[in-house]
Design an enzyme around this catalytic site. Structure first.
Site, PDB file in Angstrom:
ATOM      1  CB  SER A  69     -14.530  14.642  -4.029  1.00 25.01           C
ATOM      2  OG  SER A  69     -15.656  15.153  -3.371  1.00 25.01           O
ATOM      3  CE  LYS A  72     -14.081  16.909  -1.238  1.00 23.45           C
ATOM      4  NZ  LYS A  72     -14.984  15.948  -0.570  1.00 23.45           N
ATOM      5  CE1 TYR A 194     -14.935  21.230  -0.824  1.00 22.08           C
ATOM      6  CE2 TYR A 194     -17.311  21.524  -1.024  1.00 22.08           C
ATOM      7  CZ  TYR A 194     -16.216  20.702  -0.855  1.00 22.08           C
ATOM      8  OH  TYR A 194     -16.388  19.344  -0.721  1.00 22.08           O
ATOM      9  CE1 TYR A 245     -15.838  11.438  -0.668  1.00 24.72           C
ATOM     10  CE2 TYR A 245     -16.789   9.993  -2.326  1.00 24.72           C
ATOM     11  CZ  TYR A 245     -16.251  11.209  -1.971  1.00 24.72           C
ATOM     12  OH  TYR A 245     -16.134  12.187  -2.902  1.00 24.72           O
ATOM     13  CB  VAL A 263     -20.346  12.654  -6.580  1.00 28.95           C
ATOM     14  CG1 VAL A 263     -20.188  12.110  -5.175  1.00 28.95           C
ATOM     15  CG2 VAL A 263     -20.303  14.172  -6.608  1.00 28.95           C
TER      16      VAL A 263
END
Length: 309
Positions: A69, A72, A194, A245, A263
């Site tokens: 992530s 992103k 993605y 998160y 992660v």
């Protein structure tokens, strides 16, 4: 707290690494992505990049790992540079308070994800970047290779295939948002983009360098401007409030820097106007953040006094 000169970064990193080495309980690697489950939770690397490209590191700081992530952040910046505030009509800027792959809020909020860093929001950003470029992952890779100075950066086909094989939740998120008209590309095309994006392998040194444009208020390594100063502020603000998160409040409390976790065990952080950091240790807590990575960043800001507060 010390008044830190650049030359003092290395001893600080070495002190942190020694403290982490003595710390029991480093969490567990992500086991729902089989390609990540075999990682050693006691691996640890940390790098600091200054605005002129000088990098300091310790431990496994040159060992490539699965960024997940963290990418992103870069797709957000690349799309925001192209479409500006129109992006925020399709994705919000609020903390989610729910797990990063939650479907719950989407139904209440008519297919508009809470922020760009939960999976639903990242899918929207990747979709919009792909519509504007024809190859979102290609744009991402070119940008990261340029900013890190590492032309060998690449995606990991094994990890991408593993995520695709276990990607039903992300497919559900994408189809649900498509039903509200918030996805423009065919869902299988978007998911391929993605999953490849998340499979990128890079080291702490690579990612610390690639993130310095946010510490330079939007200016790239070659001196050209990617984001306006206001846009760089926006990205850093969303990183602070949403980048880890549903643990973002605790991260802001402990670390006090804009940051983004993945992660794969990596965490990047930004000290605006000064430096950027990347830490990697694959053992995660129950919220999907690196146990040793967050602890190391906590120690860094405590020892140096470098924080946005």
């Amino acid at each position: 707290m010390m008044t830190l000169m650049s030359s003092q970064f290395q001893p600080v990193l070495e002190r942190i690494a020694a403290e982490i080495e003595r710390t029991p309980g480093r969490g567990r690697p992500a086991d729902y992505i089989p390609a990540l489950a075999a990682c050693d939770p006691r691996s640890f690397g940390m790098a600091v990049a200054e605005l002129d490209g000088t990098v300091y590191g310790v431990g496994d700081w040159r060992e490539p790992f699965s960024t997940q992530s963290i990418t992103k952040v870069f797709t957000l910046a690349l799309d925001l540079a192209r479409e500006g505030d129109r992006l925020w009509e399709h994705v919000g800027r609020e903390p989610s308070g729910n797990p990063f792959n939650s479907l719950v809020q989407l139904e209440y909020e008519n297919g508009i994800p809470r922020n760009p860093f939960i999976n639903a929001g990242a899918l929207v950003v990747t979709d919009r970047l792909h519509s504007r470029t024809g190859d979102a992952t290609g744009e991402l890779l070119a940008f990261l290779r340029s900013e890190s100075g590492n032309p060998t950066l690449d995606f990991d086909k094994e990890v991408a295939a593993s995520e695709s094989a276990h990607g039903d939740r992300n497919a559900a998120l994408a189809h649900f948002m498509a039903s509200y008209g918030n996805i423009g590309n065919p869902v299988p095309v978007l998911l391929d983009q993605y999953f490849r994006q998340c499979s990128l392998r890079a080291s702490c040194a690579d990612l610390a360098l690639a993130t310095t444009f946010l510490a330079r208020h939007g200016v790239r390594a070659d001196g050209t401007r990617l984001l306006t100063q206001s846009q760089a502020k926006q990205v850093n603000a969303v990183l602070l409030t949403c980048g880890t998160y549903d643990a973002a409040g605790d991260f802001a409390y402990r670390v006090g820097l804009p940051g983004k976790s993945g992660v794969g065990g990596g965490v990047i952080a930004v000290v605006p106007g000064r430096c950027t950091l990347c830490v990697w240790s694959p053992g995660l807590d129950e919220r999907g953040n690196s146990v040793a990575g967050v602890a190391a960043l906590d120690r860094f800001t405590t020892l140096t006094g470098l924080s946005v507060f």
